[in-house]
Design an enzyme around this catalytic site. Structure first.
Site, PDB file in Angstrom:
ATOM      1  N   GLU A 292      -3.163   0.234  -3.716  1.00 19.84           N
ATOM      2  CA  GLU A 292      -2.565  -1.054  -3.377  1.00 19.84           C
ATOM      3  C   GLU A 292      -2.245  -1.816  -4.650  1.00 19.84           C
ATOM      4  OE1 GLU A 292      -3.820  -5.315  -1.373  1.00 19.84           O
ATOM      5  OE2 GLU A 292      -4.360  -3.478  -0.280  1.00 19.84           O
TER       6      GLU A 292
ATOM      7  N   ARG B 233      -0.631  -8.967   9.362  1.00 20.74           N
ATOM      8  CA  ARG B 233      -1.260  -7.722   8.936  1.00 20.74           C
ATOM      9  C   ARG B 233      -0.627  -6.466   9.549  1.00 20.74           C
ATOM     10  NH1 ARG B 233      -5.976  -7.723   6.719  1.00 20.74           N
ATOM     11  NH2 ARG B 233      -6.742  -5.953   7.935  1.00 20.74           N
TER      12      ARG B 233
ATOM     13  N   GLU C  80      -7.247   2.094  -2.361  1.00 19.92           N
ATOM     14  CA  GLU C  80      -7.422   1.612  -0.994  1.00 19.92           C
ATOM     15  C   GLU C  80      -8.430   2.489  -0.233  1.00 19.92           C
ATOM     16  OE1 GLU C  80      -7.185  -0.153   1.667  1.00 19.92           O
ATOM     17  OE2 GLU C  80      -6.402  -1.929   0.669  1.00 19.92           O
TER      18      GLU C  80
ATOM     19  N   HIS D 160       1.279  -6.198   4.090  1.00 18.91           N
ATOM     20  CA  HIS D 160       0.852  -7.485   4.622  1.00 18.91           C
ATOM     21  C   HIS D 160       1.713  -8.583   4.009  1.00 18.91           C
ATOM     22  CE1 HIS D 160      -3.483  -5.820   5.457  1.00 18.91           C
ATOM     23  NE2 HIS D 160      -2.520  -5.121   6.018  1.00 18.91           N
TER      24      HIS D 160
ATOM     25  N   GLU E 102       0.843  -1.198   0.000  1.00 10.60           N
ATOM     26  CA  GLU E 102       0.000   0.000   0.000  1.00 10.60           C
ATOM     27  C   GLU E 102       0.874   1.243   0.000  1.00 10.60           C
ATOM     28  OE1 GLU E 102      -3.655  -2.078   2.538  1.00 10.60           O
ATOM     29  OE2 GLU E 102      -2.401  -0.522   3.471  1.00 10.60           O
TER      30      GLU E 102
END
Length: 440
Positions: free
Chosen positions: A194, A333, A187, A243, A132
């Site tokens: 992203e 995450r 996003e 992530h 991101e």
């Protein structure tokens, strides 16, 4: 596996004029030495020298000569460089003068850990990264502003998603560089994007994270924008995450998958998961490496702040996404894209390895919204909180002997760098302080 002759042929066929010999410092900043293709053989013979004393986390000035050993399978062309000659890149490992690998090279640390998996019959680590970032406008002189590219939100489309053209151009560039792109979209936050690419072995995924960041920034400039992977560039909105989806494979067999077990997770998978949860507070100093990282790790903005695992619950630190068989994996995450991807993956793998070697057992999965729980409820379910600041995270990392042993000289070097960063911040005066205390 590419050979030296393959690289020579590629350089000739693609009419390459310049070669970027790239590597990463301990903070994850991508570095390079550009050489003319006329001395390609010097590079292929591992004879390109650098001054390690000028690279963050490398060698002292009195003993600073180091050499770049290119990984031939990382050959790629930089499509955005269209003037002055065609330019290719090789990602390199860093070696000492005596021909031994430099133990403080983050790429080498990850390679070494991944190779150790075969020693215990665990194949190798596959990693997928979800990246991101934010797009900001520039002024008439091309300087960065604090104005976001758009005010769109999750999965919005053009014209609300004003970054669509830039993102598409970025994706097309990455595809030319050999990426297998799986998704790209707007996003949740305004100006936020992203890009997801297909998983690969640990080292090459980390390589691609570095190249993705480079390409994304370069293409944004061509669109009159600036891309930033800063975790929390603006207050009051979601930050950017990185992530990490990890799984262990032996050939084509996913070692995490067991259709007969609870949640389809093998005993090896639960051991690995338990290691992640056990060392999560310590490796947060590496997966979330900046002072700004901890502005993102606060309740209410999607980033997890508590150590727990879940199947569907996105308030947990680790999630087991839908899909079993080859797709069985754990999604961490908490990490953010300011992290050194080699060190981030290496620290997570170190934690998982400890779980496997000591057959650790994870607590029960948590499917309720952790943010809505009382402190008593969290305690009863063995849910602890991630460190809320970089100083706290560094203290926990320093006390984690398992990570220190597995990452070797990197941990003390990393702690030294980060404490210098904190000292510099301590002496700075922020706009918030001026606004709050100026009239005292």
């Amino acid at each position: 596996m590419k050979t030296v002759d393959d690289i020579r042929k590629l350089a000739k066929d693609e009419k390459i004029d310049y070669l970027r010999m790239t590597f990463s410092d301990l903070n994850g900043v991508l570095k390079n030495v550009e050489i003319p293709v006329s001395i390609l053989d010097t590079a292929l013979n591992n004879k390109i020298k650098i001054d390690g004393s000028s690279i963050t986390g490398f060698l002292p000035i009195q003993n600073s000569d180091m050499y770049l050993h290119p990984d031939l399978d990382t050959w790629t062309i930089y499509p955005w460089i269209t003037t002055g000659g065609n330019t290719a890149s090789l990602i390199c490992d860093v070696y000492n003068r005596d021909g031994t690998p430099f133990a403080g090279d983050p790429r080498f640390a990850l390679k070494q850990l991944d190779a150790s998996l075969s020693d215990i019959g665990c194949g190798h680590l596959n990693v997928g990264a979800e990246m991101e970032y934010f797009l900001f406008k520039t002024d008439e002189n091309g300087y960065l502003t604090t104005e976001l590219n758009d005010q769109a939100s999750y999965f919005d489309v053009y014209p609300s998603d004003a970054g669509e053209a830039c993102r598409r151009d970025t994706v097309n560039t990455l595809k030319k560089m050999g990426f297998s792109i799986e998704a790209n979209h707007h996003e949740v936050a305004p100006g936020q994007c992203e890009i997801d690419f297909r998983f690969d072995d640990a080292v090459h995924t980390a390589d691609r994270v570095q190249l993705l960041k480079l390409a994304t920034k370069a293409i944004a400039v061509k669109h009159g924008l600036r891309a930033t992977f800063m975790p929390k560039p603006l207050a009051g909105m979601n930050g950017s995450g990185m992530h990490l989806n990890t799984s262990l494979f032996d050939g084509d067999h996913n070692l995490f998958d067991d259709p007969k077990a609870d949640h389809g997770l093998s005993a090896l998978a639960t051991n690995y998961l338990a290691g992640i949860l056990t060392h999560a507070r310590a490796f947060t100093a590496i997966t979330n490496p900046t002072i700004n990282s901890y502005k993102r790790l606060v309740p209410g903005y999607e980033a997890p702040t508590y150590v727990a695992w879940a199947i569907a619950n996105r308030t947990a630190l680790v999630r087991v996404p839908d899909g079993r068989g080859p797709a069985t994996r754990f999604e961490l995450r908490s990490g953010d894209p300011s992290a050194n991807p080699y060190l981030a993956i290496a620290s997570v793998l170190s934690a998982g390895l400890d779980g496997i070697k000591n057959k650790l057992t994870p607590p029960k999965n948590v499917e309720d919204n952790i943010y809505n729980m009382s402190a008593e409820q969290r305690t009863s379910q063995q849910i602890i909180q991630l460190p809320g600041s970089l100083p706290k995270a560094l203290t926990i990392l320093k006390s984690d002997q398992t990570l220190a042993q597995m990452l070797g000289i990197i941990v003390p070097k990393y702690l030294e760098i980060k404490h210098k960063e904190l000292a510099s911040f301590q002496m700075s005066v922020t706009d918030w302080e001026k606004e709050t205390y100026f009239n005292v």
